[in-house]
Design a protein around this motif. Sequence first.
Motif, short mmCIF file in Angstrom:
data_model
loop_
_atom_site.label_atom_id
_atom_site.label_comp_id
_atom_site.label_asym_id
_atom_site.label_seq_id
_atom_site.Cartn_x
_atom_site.Cartn_y
_atom_site.Cartn_z
N GLU A 61 0.78 -1.26 -0.02
CA GLU A 61 -0.13 -0.27 0.03
C GLU A 61 0.70 1.31 -0.02
O GLU A 61 0.35 2.36 -0.67
N ASP A 64 2.35 1.71 -3.49
CA ASP A 64 1.29 2.06 -4.34
C ASP A 64 0.94 3.62 -4.14
O ASP A 64 1.03 4.21 -5.09
N GLU A 65 1.04 4.07 -3.00
CA GLU A 65 0.74 5.56 -2.70
C GLU A 65 1.92 6.54 -3.46
O GLU A 65 1.70 7.50 -3.78
N ARG A 66 3.10 5.82 -3.00
CA ARG A 66 4.25 6.73 -3.33
C ARG A 66 4.27 6.75 -5.17
O ARG A 66 4.56 7.63 -5.69
N ARG A 67 3.65 5.61 -5.66
CA ARG A 67 3.55 5.60 -7.19
C ARG A 67 2.59 6.52 -7.80
O ARG A 67 2.86 7.33 -8.70
N ARG A 68 1.60 6.44 -7.04
CA ARG A 68 0.55 7.56 -7.55
C ARG A 68 0.80 8.94 -7.15
O ARG A 68 0.50 10.13 -8.17
N ASP A 69 1.50 9.30 -6.24
CA ASP A 69 1.91 10.71 -5.89
C ASP A 69 2.98 11.28 -6.88
O ASP A 69 3.12 12.54 -6.87
N GLY A 70 3.63 10.53 -7.50
CA GLY A 70 4.51 10.67 -8.48
C GLY A 70 6.11 10.68 -8.25
O GLY A 70 6.95 11.27 -8.73
#
Length: 70
Positions: A61, A64-70
Amino acid sequence: MPWNTVMHRYAAGKLHAGSKKGPKVGSRAQAIAIMLSEKRKAAGGSSEHKSLVGRMHERREDTDERRRDG
C-alpha cells in the motif's frame, strides 16, 4: 507437536489427517502443514504467517501511494 515428533510419526506411517480415524498423511508437505496448524492452535490462533502477510500488504500500500503521488 514438535518437528521431530511429526516427522517420526509420518515416517512410521502413524500420522493421520484430521483424527486417528482419518486417512494417513501421504506427503511430507502435508505433515509439515499439520505441524504448523497445531502450533497455531496452541499459540491461541496467532500466527507468524498472518503477521508477515499483514506487513507485506502494508508495504505494498505504501509503495502504491508513492507511485500515485509521483
